[in-house]
Design a protein around this motif. Structure first.
Motif, PDB file in Angstrom:
ATOM      1  N   LEU A  62       0.834  -1.206   0.000  1.00 50.30           N
ATOM      2  CA  LEU A  62       0.000   0.000   0.000  1.00 50.30           C
ATOM      3  C   LEU A  62       0.866   1.253   0.000  1.00 50.30           C
ATOM      4  O   LEU A  62       0.603   2.201  -0.752  1.00 50.30           O
ATOM      5  N   ARG A  63       1.895   1.266   0.839  1.00 51.45           N
ATOM      6  CA  ARG A  63       2.798   2.422   0.879  1.00 51.45           C
ATOM      7  C   ARG A  63       3.477   2.637  -0.469  1.00 51.45           C
ATOM      8  O   ARG A  63       3.646   3.774  -0.929  1.00 51.45           O
ATOM      9  N   GLN A  64       3.877   1.536  -1.099  1.00 49.42           N
ATOM     10  CA  GLN A  64       4.554   1.642  -2.387  1.00 49.42           C
ATOM     11  C   GLN A  64       3.610   2.177  -3.464  1.00 49.42           C
ATOM     12  O   GLN A  64       3.972   3.090  -4.223  1.00 49.42           O
ATOM     13  N   PHE A  85      -2.879   6.105   1.615  1.00 49.50           N
ATOM     14  CA  PHE A  85      -4.305   5.840   1.400  1.00 49.50           C
ATOM     15  C   PHE A  85      -4.905   6.884   0.458  1.00 49.50           C
ATOM     16  O   PHE A  85      -5.598   6.548  -0.506  1.00 49.50           O
ATOM     17  N   VAL A  86      -4.630   8.159   0.720  1.00 47.61           N
ATOM     18  CA  VAL A  86      -5.151   9.232  -0.124  1.00 47.61           C
ATOM     19  C   VAL A  86      -4.621   9.091  -1.550  1.00 47.61           C
ATOM     20  O   VAL A  86      -5.347   9.309  -2.534  1.00 47.61           O
ATOM     21  N   GLY A  87      -3.337   8.712  -1.678  1.00 43.16           N
ATOM     22  CA  GLY A  87      -2.748   8.526  -2.992  1.00 43.16           C
ATOM     23  C   GLY A  87      -3.463   7.447  -3.795  1.00 43.16           C
ATOM     24  O   GLY A  87      -3.695   7.615  -4.997  1.00 43.16           O
ATOM     25  N   VAL A  88      -3.814   6.335  -3.136  1.00 43.80           N
ATOM     26  CA  VAL A  88      -4.528   5.254  -3.823  1.00 43.80           C
ATOM     27  C   VAL A  88      -5.927   5.704  -4.240  1.00 43.80           C
ATOM     28  O   VAL A  88      -6.374   5.431  -5.358  1.00 43.80           O
ATOM     29  N   ILE A  89      -6.614   6.422  -3.349  1.00 50.51           N
ATOM     30  CA  ILE A  89      -7.965   6.896  -3.673  1.00 50.51           C
ATOM     31  C   ILE A  89      -7.915   7.870  -4.851  1.00 50.51           C
ATOM     32  O   ILE A  89      -8.727   7.807  -5.778  1.00 50.51           O
ATOM     33  N   ASN A  90      -6.932   8.768  -4.837  1.00 46.38           N
ATOM     34  CA  ASN A  90      -6.830   9.751  -5.915  1.00 46.38           C
ATOM     35  C   ASN A  90      -6.479   9.121  -7.259  1.00 46.38           C
ATOM     36  O   ASN A  90      -6.825   9.653  -8.309  1.00 46.38           O
ATOM     37  N   ARG A  91      -5.782   7.988  -7.216  1.00 42.55           N
ATOM     38  CA  ARG A  91      -5.436   7.295  -8.474  1.00 42.55           C
ATOM     39  C   ARG A  91      -6.686   6.853  -9.217  1.00 42.55           C
ATOM     40  O   ARG A  91      -6.717   6.809 -10.438  1.00 42.55           O
ATOM     41  N   GLY A  92      -7.723   6.505  -8.440  1.00 43.19           N
ATOM     42  CA  GLY A  92      -8.949   6.019  -9.066  1.00 43.19           C
ATOM     43  C   GLY A  92     -10.021   7.067  -9.202  1.00 43.19           C
ATOM     44  O   GLY A  92     -11.156   6.760  -9.594  1.00 43.19           O
ATOM     45  N   ALA A  93      -9.696   8.311  -8.819  1.00 45.12           N
ATOM     46  CA  ALA A  93     -10.713   9.377  -8.873  1.00 45.12           C
ATOM     47  C   ALA A  93     -11.028   9.774 -10.308  1.00 45.12           C
ATOM     48  O   ALA A  93     -10.208   9.656 -11.188  1.00 45.12           O
TER      49      ALA A  93
END
Length: 259
Positions: free
Chosen positions: A238-240, A251-259
């Protein structure tokens, strides 16, 4: 072992008289709201899986599907080899499910609430008494067993609900935001209780918005966004993927990737 693959659930939307100019939710189309569109994850014996996602992402619906409280429209969910969709009554016997919307019976004492659910699971009186004694000690609520549920504090009510969830020693435990609204001491007791299930080799899934709980307890994480799995893996993965050693930023980075 819990194995969830391509789980989906939709709900019929009521007719809308007034059309708004707001951006449409991608899960709304053809008169249906697709609360869960494509969710997959697994949780092995002795693992704790954290289910994460923004408000309204589909976490609670996913857990209710897995617990047999709702029937899925598509996909599969296996609990120790039992197909939850095809054999819900059989699967339910091995599941302990804490729902955020399920209250206690206020006129019953804390212990009576737990004993009642033990009897529903067919536990004999001697084993039920022993199990209640054990749980009330582990959750540090021995002095509140004879107090009516509607007179308990928020923390004690949640502890009682947890005890009720696991009184029958389930082979799988599913908890929907178990520490919401609790003070630091009550939350720690519940987190320690969750951690104890690793030694029992019981797969445990819990949803939360508190990432420090995830960092403390979880072996794996599944992030749901707009009803689909945005991430499924270890904390290091997840961190990677999120591009940060800080779990909140990742977490925010992963959510923004799919926004």
């Amino acid at each position: 072992m819990i194995e969830v693959k391509h789980l989906a659930k939709r709900f019929r939307m009521p007719p809308q008289k007034d059309k708004t100019t707001a951006a449409p939710d991608p899960r709304e189309h053809d008169g249906w709201f697709h609360a869960v569109r494509d969710v997959s994850f697994s949780c092995a014996p002795g693992e704790v899986l954290g289910l994460l996602g923004p408000n309204g992402a589909g976490k609670t619906t996913t857990l209710r599907l897995l617990s047999t409280a709702l029937q899925a429209d598509a996909g599969s969910a296996l609990v120790n080899g039992v197909d939850v969709l095809q054999q819900p009554l059989v699967a339910r016997q091995s599941i302990g499910f804490l729902s955020g919307s399920t209250g206690l019976y206020g006129r019953l004492t804390a212990r009576e609430n737990v004993e009642y659910f033990g009897r529903l699971h067919g536990m004999p009186a001697d084993k039920l008494k022993q199990r209640c004694d054990e749980l009330f000690a582990l959750l540090q609520m021995e002095h509140y067993g004879n107090k009516r549920a509607d007179q308990l504090s928020t923390g004690m009510k949640q502890k009682c609900a947890i005890a009720r969830t696991v009184v029958h020693a389930p082979q799988v435990v599913i908890l929907d935001e178990p520490t919401t609204g609790l003070d630091v001491m009550s939350a720690k007791i519940l987190l320690d209780f969750i951690a104890s299930y690793k030694a029992l080799r019981v797969p445990l899934i819990f949803s939360t918005h508190h990432l420090h709980e995830v960092e403390k307890l979880c072996d794996r994480v599944c992030i749901i966004n707009h009803g689909t799995t945005a991430f499924n893996g270890t904390l290091d993965e997840l961190r990677q993927l999120g591009g940060s050693a800080d779990l909140y930023d990742a977490f925010v980075g992963v959510i923004n990737r799919g926004a």
